[in-house]
Every structure is written in C-alpha cells, then in structure tokens.
Design a protein around this motif. Structure first.
Motif, PDB file in Angstrom:
ATOM      1  N   UNK A   1       0.843  -1.184   0.000  1.00  0.00           N
ATOM      2  CA  UNK A   1       0.000   0.000   0.000  1.00  0.00           C
ATOM      3  C   UNK A   1       0.888   1.247   0.000  1.00  0.00           C
ATOM      4  N   UNK A   2       0.518   2.257  -0.811  1.00  0.00           N
ATOM      5  CA  UNK A   2       1.329   3.480  -0.843  1.00  0.00           C
ATOM      6  C   UNK A   2       1.576   4.036   0.564  1.00  0.00           C
ATOM      7  N   UNK A   3       2.815   4.374   0.830  1.00  0.00           N
ATOM      8  CA  UNK A   3       3.179   4.899   2.144  1.00  0.00           C
ATOM      9  C   UNK A   3       3.185   3.829   3.225  1.00  0.00           C
ATOM     10  N   UNK A   4       2.908   2.592   2.846  1.00  0.00           N
ATOM     11  CA  UNK A   4       2.800   1.545   3.867  1.00  0.00           C
ATOM     12  C   UNK A   4       1.551   1.736   4.718  1.00  0.00           C
ATOM     13  N   UNK A   5       0.650   2.630   4.261  1.00  0.00           N
ATOM     14  CA  UNK A   5      -0.536   2.959   5.058  1.00  0.00           C
ATOM     15  C   UNK A   5      -1.603   1.884   4.916  1.00  0.00           C
ATOM     16  N   UNK A   6      -1.956   1.293   6.035  1.00  0.00           N
ATOM     17  CA  UNK A   6      -3.018   0.284   5.998  1.00  0.00           C
ATOM     18  C   UNK A   6      -3.770   0.323   7.316  1.00  0.00           C
ATOM     19  N   UNK A   7      -4.811  -0.464   7.415  1.00  0.00           N
ATOM     20  CA  UNK A   7      -5.668  -0.480   8.600  1.00  0.00           C
ATOM     21  C   UNK A   7      -6.365  -1.834   8.591  1.00  0.00           C
ATOM     22  N   UNK A   8      -7.019  -2.197   9.685  1.00  0.00           N
ATOM     23  CA  UNK A   8      -7.723  -3.485   9.669  1.00  0.00           C
ATOM     24  C   UNK A   8      -8.720  -3.584   8.506  1.00  0.00           C
ATOM     25  N   UNK A   9      -9.371  -2.472   8.190  1.00  0.00           N
ATOM     26  CA  UNK A   9     -10.334  -2.490   7.074  1.00  0.00           C
ATOM     27  C   UNK A   9      -9.612  -2.756   5.744  1.00  0.00           C
ATOM     28  N   UNK A  10      -8.502  -2.065   5.530  1.00  0.00           N
ATOM     29  CA  UNK A  10      -7.742  -2.263   4.289  1.00  0.00           C
ATOM     30  C   UNK A  10      -7.179  -3.681   4.244  1.00  0.00           C
ATOM     31  N   UNK A  11      -6.682  -4.142   5.375  1.00  0.00           N
ATOM     32  CA  UNK A  11      -6.116  -5.493   5.431  1.00  0.00           C
ATOM     33  C   UNK A  11      -7.164  -6.522   5.011  1.00  0.00           C
ATOM     34  N   UNK A  12      -8.400  -6.310   5.498  1.00  0.00           N
ATOM     35  CA  UNK A  12      -9.463  -7.268   5.185  1.00  0.00           C
ATOM     36  C   UNK A  12      -9.808  -7.221   3.698  1.00  0.00           C
ATOM     37  N   UNK A  13      -9.924  -6.012   3.156  1.00  0.00           N
ATOM     38  CA  UNK A  13     -10.262  -5.877   1.733  1.00  0.00           C
ATOM     39  C   UNK A  13      -9.190  -6.528   0.847  1.00  0.00           C
ATOM     40  N   UNK A  14      -7.926  -6.333   1.215  1.00  0.00           N
ATOM     41  CA  UNK A  14      -6.837  -6.898   0.406  1.00  0.00           C
ATOM     42  C   UNK A  14      -6.786  -8.415   0.551  1.00  0.00           C
ATOM     43  N   UNK A  15      -7.016  -8.889   1.779  1.00  0.00           N
ATOM     44  CA  UNK A  15      -6.984 -10.337   2.017  1.00  0.00           C
ATOM     45  C   UNK A  15      -8.102 -11.024   1.233  1.00  0.00           C
ATOM     46  N   UNK A  16      -9.255 -10.364   1.151  1.00  0.00           N
ATOM     47  CA  UNK A  16     -10.379 -10.967   0.413  1.00  0.00           C
ATOM     48  C   UNK A  16     -10.048 -11.145  -1.064  1.00  0.00           C
ATOM     49  N   UNK A  17      -9.111 -10.380  -1.550  1.00  0.00           N
ATOM     50  CA  UNK A  17      -8.704 -10.529  -2.955  1.00  0.00           C
ATOM     51  C   UNK A  17      -7.425 -11.351  -3.091  1.00  0.00           C
ATOM     52  N   UNK A  18      -7.037 -12.001  -2.020  1.00  0.00           N
ATOM     53  CA  UNK A  18      -5.919 -12.939  -2.119  1.00  0.00           C
ATOM     54  C   UNK A  18      -4.536 -12.330  -1.964  1.00  0.00           C
ATOM     55  N   UNK A  19      -4.477 -11.052  -1.618  1.00  0.00           N
ATOM     56  CA  UNK A  19      -3.158 -10.405  -1.560  1.00  0.00           C
ATOM     57  C   UNK A  19      -2.384 -10.740  -0.290  1.00  0.00           C
ATOM     58  N   UNK A  20      -1.091 -10.635  -0.431  1.00  0.00           N
ATOM     59  CA  UNK A  20      -0.190 -10.601   0.709  1.00  0.00           C
ATOM     60  C   UNK A  20       0.401  -9.185   0.739  1.00  0.00           C
ATOM     61  N   UNK A  21       0.221  -8.524   1.858  1.00  0.00           N
ATOM     62  CA  UNK A  21       0.752  -7.166   1.998  1.00  0.00           C
ATOM     63  C   UNK A  21       2.221  -7.226   2.393  1.00  0.00           C
ATOM     64  N   UNK A  22       3.018  -6.447   1.713  1.00  0.00           N
ATOM     65  CA  UNK A  22       4.457  -6.435   1.953  1.00  0.00           C
ATOM     66  C   UNK A  22       4.878  -5.052   2.430  1.00  0.00           C
ATOM     67  N   UNK A  23       5.374  -4.965   3.644  1.00  0.00           N
ATOM     68  CA  UNK A  23       5.867  -3.687   4.153  1.00  0.00           C
ATOM     69  C   UNK A  23       7.394  -3.713   4.129  1.00  0.00           C
TER      70      UNK A  23
END
Ligand SMILES: [Zn+2]
Length: 367
Positions: free
Chosen positions: A222-244
């Motif tokens: 995510x740009x700026x590494x900015x995320x939140x539980x809501x963003x984490x859930x939305x990304x996880x639902x699409x199969x993503x792995x978030x990389x910081x």
C-alpha cells in the motif's frame, strides 16, 4: 485548472504528507516485505522434479491464470488480452513473467521484514521509470541481486510512447527474474478511501497488470505503507499478501546517494539494537540517487562480509526469493503480521555456505 486548491488537490497533498510521515516512520515503525519469486521457483522446481518441465510449466501458468471468482462490475470487463500478451512475451518469457507475479505467495500474513538473520531483500516502489529503472536493472544484474518491484498502475496505463516504454520495462523486470507487485493505481493512501474506491484502485491495477504482464499481482505494498484493519481485510479478500519493510532509506527526502545511504545505515543500526540484523529495504527506482544508493549499500555489505569471513558469524545474504519472508495466513486475522523470519538450521547452513564461498572468491586476500 482554475482551482488549484480543489478538494482533490488538498486530498492529494494530505496523502503526500501522510506518505512522508508514514515512510519516515517506517524505519522505526516496521514495514515489511516478502520473498516471493523464491516460492515460485521452489514450486516450479518441485513440479519439474515430479512431472517434467512441460507439466511444471503448465502448472505454473495455470496458477497464475487462476483468478478470484468474485470479479465485480469493475473486473468483469478487464481487458485481458492474453493473446496479445503471449505474442509480446513469447514462450519461455511468458512463464518467467508469470512466476514474477508470485502466485504462490498469495494469502500470506503481512510481511514486515523482521528477522534476526542477516537476510537482505531489496524492494523498489513507484516505478517503472523509463530513465532510472533500466539503469537499476543493470545494476541489479551486475550485483547478482534479485528484488521486489511494486509498480504504480498509472505508470503502465495507456498507449503513449512513455507508457509503452514503461510497459516494456515492467516485462523486462520480470524477465530478469525480479518479482513484481501492486502499488495501487494512483498512489492513493488506501485508508483515506471508501471500500469502493479501495477496490477500484486495486482492481484497476490488476487489469493493467493483466494487460501488460498477462496476470494479476499477488503481492501488494500500500502506498506509504498505510493500511488499517479495514484495508487489510479488503486486500486479504482478494488474495493479496501485503508487503511492508523494516529498513527505510528516506530516499524521497534527500537528493544524493550518500544521504540515502546514511539514513539507511542509521535505520539499520537502530533495527540492530532491537535484535533485527536484516530485512526488507525500501528504495524508489524513480530516483537516480536511489539507484546509486542501491550500489552503495551492496558494496558496503559485501565489504562487511569480507571482514566477517574470518569470524564464525553469519554473513549478509541477499535474498533473491521473497518466499523466505512468506508465512501463510491460514485462519489468522488479515492484519496479522508474519513472525520474524527464523531459518531452519539446515537452510541457514546451506545458504551461508553459498554466501561464504562467493565472498571467499570475491574478497581480496589480506595484504
Ligand atoms: Zn510509493
């Protein structure tokens, strides 16, 4: 535009400021990252061993093609012109590109880069840039380092000369063995957006990847590494792995490679005081000074390896496989961070033997 300070402009400015704060803080706050291409190669190697090259190839390509079934209105008309992509990429290149999308690293816990080992994984955000990225790709080849690139979708959209060049660079990036992930479409700070707009950012980027690289990405920063539980859930639902990342460099604030190096070193020393001896480095391949800083960091760590050779200590190991940082999410929360990467002793021994042999060849004998 008559209204310079339109709400959109101000929102954009707020994002930029937030990005700087977030990115500066990451040296101390913790951003993470993943080692993806490695998992892919492992999967491919295993498949090859079991079934021979053609099956391995088919399996890998199939994995990349597997897409979530929940393509909504935005995804339904995705311009997936696979025939055109295949024509551009050709036979083996197509497979290489598919592996570069790292389908095996989907659905992972958030990667932060935390590790007590001297594992170093480079990541580059905001590209491609037609002036600086090609230089970086050559530097990476010279150094024998494979990296992660988080591409901004807007750089790859469209058909003007600059955009076509960027598309070519994106394909070249994966051809050379690097892993690519999503950095969103317009570099928006995701927590500031509605669910609809977050998904729009993410899906538009997927469509661009599909058109340019033949498949969607599975890693996202995510740009700026900015995320939140809501963003984490939305990304996880699409199969993503978030990389910081855990090793920021402040390369967006300065203009020389030396300054980038100094900031990176200061962050690294602070990390070491917290028990982390390696991790994921964040640089931006859109800056010429960051390209130079990459070389400085590699040279410095290789120099330190020469000094470490005479000891029984671990040497710095440039991670070319993001899989090392990947932990499957399974039933954990979408916001769960991957635990610090601790290698099994036999894996560590094998990797270190390889690094040590290379250092012995490279380091000049003591005068
Ligand atoms: Zn960025």
């Amino acid at each position: 535009m008559a209204h310079m300070h339109s709400p959109r402009f101000l929102a954009g400015l707020a994002c930029r400021v937030a990005t700087c704060v977030a990115a500066l803080g990451t040296g101390f706050a913790a951003a993470r990252y993943t080692d993806i291409a490695r998992v892919d190669r492992t999967v491919e190697a295993l498949a090859r061993r079991v079934a021979g090259p053609s099956v391995a190839r088919a399996a890998s390509v199939e994995a990349v093609r597997a897409r979530p079934t929940d393509e909504g209105a935005l995804g339904a008309d995705a311009p997936t012109d696979e025939a055109a992509v295949r024509e551009v990429l050709g036979g083996d290149d197509e497979l290489t590109v598919s592996l570069g999308l790292a389908p095996a690293l989907r659905d992972g816990m958030i990667m932060t880069g935390s590790t007590p080992h001297r594992l170093i994984l480079f990541s580059f955000d905001d590209g491609p840039d037609r002036y600086t990225t090609p230089k970086l790709l050559d530097r990476l080849d010279q150094a024998g380092v494979r990296a992660l690139f988080f591409l901004t979708g807007a750089n790859l959209r469209g058909e003007n000369a600059a955009e076509r060049k960027n598309q070519q660079i994106a394909r070249e990036t994966v051809r050379r063995g690097h892993t690519v992930g999503s950095h969103g479409m317009n570099h928006r700070q995701l927590p500031l957006l509605s669910d609809f707009d977050v998904l729009s950012e993410v899906r538009q980027t997927e469509q661009v990847f599909e058109r340019v690289l033949g498949g969607r990405p599975y890693l996202i920063r995510p740009p700026g590494g900015a995320h939140s539980p809501r963003i984490d859930r939305l990304l996880a639902e699409r199969g993503y792995t978030t990389v910081l990342w855990n090793l920021g460099s402040g390369d967006f604030q300065v203009r020389t490679a030396e300054d980038v190096y100094k900031t990176w070193r200061a962050v690294f020393e602070r990390r070491k005081s917290l028990g982390e001896r390696g991790g994921i480095i964040l640089l931006h391949d859109t800056n010429s000074w960051s390209v130079e800083a990459f070389s400085l960091i590699v040279q410095e760590l290789e120099r330190e390896n020469c000094a470490l050779l005479g000891t029984h200590e671990e040497l710095y190991d440039f991670v070319d496989d993001p899989a090392l940082f990947h932990t499957p999410r399974a039933d954990a929360s979408p916001s769960a961070e991957a635990p610090p990467v601790v290698l099994p002793p036999e894996v560590l021994a094998l990797r270190q033997a390889r690094v040590r042999a290379a250092a012995e060849r490279r380091c000049a004998p003591a005068r």
